[in-house]
Write an enzyme that holds these catalytic residues in place. Sequence first.
Site, short mmCIF file in Angstrom:
data_model
loop_
_atom_site.label_atom_id
_atom_site.label_comp_id
_atom_site.label_asym_id
_atom_site.label_seq_id
_atom_site.Cartn_x
_atom_site.Cartn_y
_atom_site.Cartn_z
N ASP A 9 0.83 -1.20 0.00
CA ASP A 9 0.00 0.00 0.00
C ASP A 9 0.87 1.26 0.00
OD1 ASP A 9 -2.37 1.47 0.00
OD2 ASP A 9 -3.28 0.26 1.57
N GLU A 47 0.24 -0.35 -5.21
CA GLU A 47 -0.76 0.71 -5.29
C GLU A 47 -0.09 2.01 -5.75
OE1 GLU A 47 -3.90 0.72 -2.65
OE2 GLU A 47 -4.05 -1.43 -2.83
N TRP A 48 1.04 1.88 -6.36
CA TRP A 48 1.87 2.98 -6.81
C TRP A 48 1.10 4.00 -7.65
CZ3 TRP A 48 7.15 1.58 -9.56
CH2 TRP A 48 7.85 2.74 -9.86
N PRO A 49 0.47 3.61 -8.78
CA PRO A 49 -0.21 4.63 -9.59
C PRO A 49 -1.41 5.26 -8.90
CG PRO A 49 -0.63 2.44 -10.46
CD PRO A 49 0.42 2.28 -9.42
N LEU A 50 -2.07 4.53 -8.02
CA LEU A 50 -3.21 5.09 -7.28
C LEU A 50 -2.82 6.36 -6.55
CD1 LEU A 50 -6.03 4.99 -5.91
CD2 LEU A 50 -5.04 3.39 -4.26
N TYR A 51 -1.64 6.36 -5.95
CA TYR A 51 -1.18 7.52 -5.18
C TYR A 51 -0.50 8.57 -6.06
CZ TYR A 51 -2.35 4.92 -0.98
OH TYR A 51 -3.03 4.23 0.00
N ASP A 61 -10.62 2.59 -3.75
CA ASP A 61 -11.10 1.32 -3.21
C ASP A 61 -12.52 1.05 -3.69
OD1 ASP A 61 -8.75 1.10 -1.83
OD2 ASP A 61 -9.60 1.53 0.14
#
Length: 393
Positions: free
Chosen positions: A129, A162-166, A190
């Site tokens: 995460d 979850e790299w691109p999500l952030y 999510d």
Amino acid sequence: MPNKSEYPSICLMNCNDSWNLSFSEKLFLQIAEIMASDGWKDVGYEYICIDDCWMAPERDSKGRLQADPKRFPGGIRHLANYVHSKGLKLGIYADVGNKTCAGFPGSFGYYDIDAQTFADWGVDLLKFDGCYCDSIQHLAEGYKQMSLALNRTGRSIVYSCEWPLYMWPIFKPNYTEIREYCNHWRNFADIYDSWQSIRNTLDWTSSNQKIIVPVAGPGGWNDPDMLVIGNFGLSRDQQITQMALWAIMAAPLLMSNDLRHISPEAKALLQDKDVIAINQDRLGKQGYRLRKENNFEVWERPLLNLAWAVAIVNLQEIGGPRSYTISVTSLGRGLACNPDCLITELLPEKRKLGFYEWTSSLKTQINPTGTVLLRLERTSSVQFSYSAVSDSL
């Protein structure tokens, strides 16, 4: 990282939801038994994933993560051994920053130690995460460092980022770089047990498909988050829509549900071998939205042996079933039914629709918020397949 092309998995709920009191070693042992004995492993679901809140609040004297002794009295190594004894694999959760999203110890500054700890425990998948990271630079470097640290252990561990999500709130991620280090990656918020959440995920995916679809393929996949089929927020038609579109999107199949109490209908949908075969197709191409009109969407995905999967979604939420007609010449970039093809409906029910010529039209009827999932096979391929079967008899 391991060049994995199959990711049917199960991921259990975390400590922030209604499973809080039962989130424990006992639960995971029960689920492992069910997965091994109730058909889940047989159709390809092989990972049991522990989400946030498995840790003790502090690291041990040598700086290593340790399991919460009340939730996991036998420790993660004991749980991994049991899961492996059932022919399954174990996934675990950690965070690139100073703390996990729930406030437990993060891996910042401990990437090598944590990677080796997971390998020593026999972990097979790491969900990493991105909470509590103090800069974009530390975020990107942390994901890279953990990838390299996992490789240095010598153990094959699927790396779920979850790299691109952030990254998206700040600037467009470099997906070529992300694919170099991660096996699959989250792009969007999510998912929740609601139709609106499913719609939001599909809308984001289709709006950004020119960016994210080309990078997907064996070894690296876009992850639209978990399947919530088998819970309480989706109707039967909406569950069919999620299963069908996750297959079209070549998504990792990560279930978030309680297999101890799942309905027979949800179980049958999640274990549908024909739909899973589309999801796991060896050509390894992610599908995309072809068109949107009059509250319908058409999605398609190229498959091995010149076959195609097509999903037609009725986005209207009120009223009864609606008819939709499409020319088969518009499907599969004009090649799916050239000169003709056999079309099989897989969802909502399995039935052969028959042979269609290139100039034919296909008419379907779809329930509100429902989906019809089709498989299109070129006649030459079908005849070859039938011939091969006959020759073997």
